[in-house]
Design an enzyme around this catalytic site. Sequence first.
Site, PDB file in Angstrom:
ATOM      1  N   CYS A   1       0.836  -1.204   0.000  1.00 43.56           N
ATOM      2  CA  CYS A   1       0.000   0.000   0.000  1.00 43.56           C
ATOM      3  C   CYS A   1       0.872   1.257   0.000  1.00 43.56           C
ATOM      4  O   CYS A   1       1.502   1.558  -0.995  1.00 43.56           O
ATOM      5  CB  CYS A   1      -0.992  -0.033   1.167  1.00 43.56           C
TER       6      CYS A   1
ATOM      7  N   HIS B   1      -3.897  -4.815   0.554  1.00 41.45           N
ATOM      8  CA  HIS B   1      -3.417  -5.319   1.842  1.00 41.45           C
ATOM      9  C   HIS B   1      -3.518  -6.839   1.895  1.00 41.45           C
ATOM     10  O   HIS B   1      -4.479  -7.385   2.433  1.00 41.45           O
ATOM     11  CB  HIS B   1      -4.216  -4.687   2.987  1.00 41.45           C
TER      12      HIS B   1
ATOM     13  N   GLU C   1      -2.062  -8.855   3.747  1.00 48.33           N
ATOM     14  CA  GLU C   1      -2.058  -9.342   5.131  1.00 48.33           C
ATOM     15  C   GLU C   1      -3.451  -9.378   5.747  1.00 48.33           C
ATOM     16  O   GLU C   1      -3.679 -10.054   6.763  1.00 48.33           O
ATOM     17  CB  GLU C   1      -1.126  -8.480   6.002  1.00 48.33           C
TER      18      GLU C   1
END
Length: 242
Positions: free
Chosen positions: A114, A214, A216
């Site tokens: 990001c 993202h 994660e």
Amino acid sequence: MPKPLIGISTYHEESVRWGVWHLPAVLLPLDYPTHIQRAGGLAVMLPPDVAESAAETVARVDAVVIAGGPDVRSTRYGAEPHPRTGPPNEARDVWESALIEAALASNTPLLAICRGMQLLNVVLGGTLFQHLPDVVGHDGHTGPPGRLSAHVVEPIPGTLFASLGAEPYEVPTYHHQGVERLGRGLVPGARAEDGIVEAVELPGDTFVLGVQWHPESGLDDRVARALIAAARRPRPVPTPAA
């Protein structure tokens, strides 16, 4: 085989509360280290430091992750701030820029997430769109404050990112800025359906990948596993400066 050590940049916040304490702190959303651990790595947090410490820091880890966060200061890419550009964190810009430069100089595998992808682009001389709704006419790249949205990314054939899985797929996302002009050597690895660059990479022997979403925060770990695999391989010998 020992698990590779993956350094993840962190947030420096002046006012954080936990228990009876209210103090400055360095922190990182739990999703980041958990994502690396699930993919087979050992996660270590890299708190902000002076830029001169970046090369020694990077030398101690097997790969670097630059985490998401606030907007990059616009003057770093020669632009006046847009009214919707958020307050910059100059100390973080300086430290993470130094981490990126040290990783590139030492051929250390690098994943930029990001804001991290945007900063990678800026470090290499690229520029950013400061407010994507002005460019694409919608806010589909972000969600309500504090909540991720989702959209589809389309891998570009022949790229590193496409080699991780060539089909379009939905990703968790929260960003209002994006890559405008690509930095030196970078190529796009994926785009959103509206044409915005969603992944960048440096072709070559070293794993250097930036993703605008993202990973994660989702269940798809292909990017993290690719980073871990790269971290297990011997680093290419850096080319001496001319």
